[in-house]
Motif scaffolding. Structure first.
Motif, PDB file in Angstrom:
ATOM      1  N   GLU A 102       1.904   4.181 -11.832  1.00  0.00           N
ATOM      2  CA  GLU A 102       2.403   4.621 -13.137  1.00  0.00           C
ATOM      3  C   GLU A 102       3.465   5.708 -13.020  1.00  0.00           C
ATOM      4  N   GLY A 103       3.775   6.147 -11.812  1.00  0.00           N
ATOM      5  CA  GLY A 103       4.756   7.200 -11.606  1.00  0.00           C
ATOM      6  C   GLY A 103       4.173   8.589 -11.702  1.00  0.00           C
ATOM      7  N   THR A 104       2.847   8.689 -11.701  1.00  0.00           N
ATOM      8  CA  THR A 104       2.169   9.977 -11.759  1.00  0.00           C
ATOM      9  C   THR A 104       2.072  10.569 -10.357  1.00  0.00           C
ATOM     10  N   GLU A 105       2.399  11.846 -10.242  1.00  0.00           N
ATOM     11  CA  GLU A 105       2.302  12.517  -8.939  1.00  0.00           C
ATOM     12  C   GLU A 105       0.835  12.657  -8.548  1.00  0.00           C
ATOM     13  N   ILE A 106       0.512  12.207  -7.329  1.00  0.00           N
ATOM     14  CA  ILE A 106      -0.866  12.313  -6.831  1.00  0.00           C
ATOM     15  C   ILE A 106      -0.941  13.099  -5.526  1.00  0.00           C
ATOM     16  N   GLY A 107       0.206  13.542  -5.031  1.00  0.00           N
ATOM     17  CA  GLY A 107       0.236  14.347  -3.812  1.00  0.00           C
ATOM     18  C   GLY A 107       1.614  14.942  -3.612  1.00  0.00           C
ATOM     19  N   ARG A 108       1.661  16.047  -2.875  1.00  0.00           N
ATOM     20  CA  ARG A 108       2.933  16.718  -2.596  1.00  0.00           C
ATOM     21  C   ARG A 108       2.866  17.334  -1.213  1.00  0.00           C
ATOM     22  N   ALA A 109       3.979  17.202  -0.499  1.00  0.00           N
ATOM     23  CA  ALA A 109       4.092  17.818   0.829  1.00  0.00           C
ATOM     24  C   ALA A 109       5.463  18.475   0.928  1.00  0.00           C
ATOM     25  N   VAL A 110       5.494  19.660   1.538  1.00  0.00           N
ATOM     26  CA  VAL A 110       6.719  20.422   1.691  1.00  0.00           C
ATOM     27  C   VAL A 110       6.889  20.767   3.168  1.00  0.00           C
ATOM     28  N   VAL A 111       8.124  20.582   3.672  1.00  0.00           N
ATOM     29  CA  VAL A 111       8.418  20.954   5.052  1.00  0.00           C
ATOM     30  C   VAL A 111       9.684  21.804   5.076  1.00  0.00           C
ATOM     31  N   GLU A 112       9.689  22.772   5.964  1.00  0.00           N
ATOM     32  CA  GLU A 112      10.868  23.615   6.194  1.00  0.00           C
ATOM     33  C   GLU A 112      11.686  22.922   7.274  1.00  0.00           C
ATOM     34  N   GLU A 113      12.972  22.670   6.992  1.00  0.00           N
ATOM     35  CA  GLU A 113      13.818  21.954   7.950  1.00  0.00           C
ATOM     36  C   GLU A 113      15.156  22.653   8.114  1.00  0.00           C
TER      37      GLU A 113
END
Length: 144
Positions: A102-113
């Motif tokens: 449905e386009g709902t956010e179910i997870g998030r990950a952030v990386v420093e690059e």
């Protein structure tokens, strides 16, 4: 048609030929060709199965970044990797949001690059253990 029947028929047809090549050499060539085709097809299938749908934030282009491909790390894995090409230097955070059907956010990950100009590599995002990776349909990639 069953591949083993095709291979046997091919071996018999080759045996009927009158030349200096032995039947075992002909059979080996036929079987190795079929095996190579099978392995190549298997690799393509695995590659397609591991590919993921991406939504790329247009703001990445303004920062000199292009994302060309995304892959999951396998069934049940909490990791996703995207291939990032940098036209100019970049130092900052890349964010991947896992979205369900449905386009709902179910997870998030952030990386420093950090990328130099004319640099490229896969960037791996690791999501929380609680995220159900089987529900993910799309990864939205952006920068902060």
């Amino acid at each position: 048609m069953n591949k083993s029947i095709v291979v046997v028929a091919l071996v018999l047809a080759l045996a009927a030929c009158k030349d200096d090549t032995s039947m075992s050499q002909k059979a080996g060539s036929a079987i190795s060709g079929t095996a190579a085709d099978f392995v190549a097809g298997l690799g393509e299938g695995v590659d397609k199965r591991m590919s993921v749908t991406l939504q790329i934030d247009p703001g990445l282009a303004a920062r000199g970044l292009t994302v060309t491909q995304g892959k999951s790390r396998g069934m049940g894995s909490k990791d996703a990797a995207v291939y990032v090409v940098a036209d100019k230097p970049f130092k900052g955070k890349l964010v991947a949001r896992a979205l369900d059907a449905e386009g709902t956010e179910i997870g998030r990950a952030v990386v420093e690059e950090e990328f130099a100009a004319d640099d490229a590599r896969y960037v791996t995002f690791t999501f929380n253990e609680e995220m159900d990776s089987q529900l993910v349909r799309t990864y939205a990639v952006s920068a902060r």
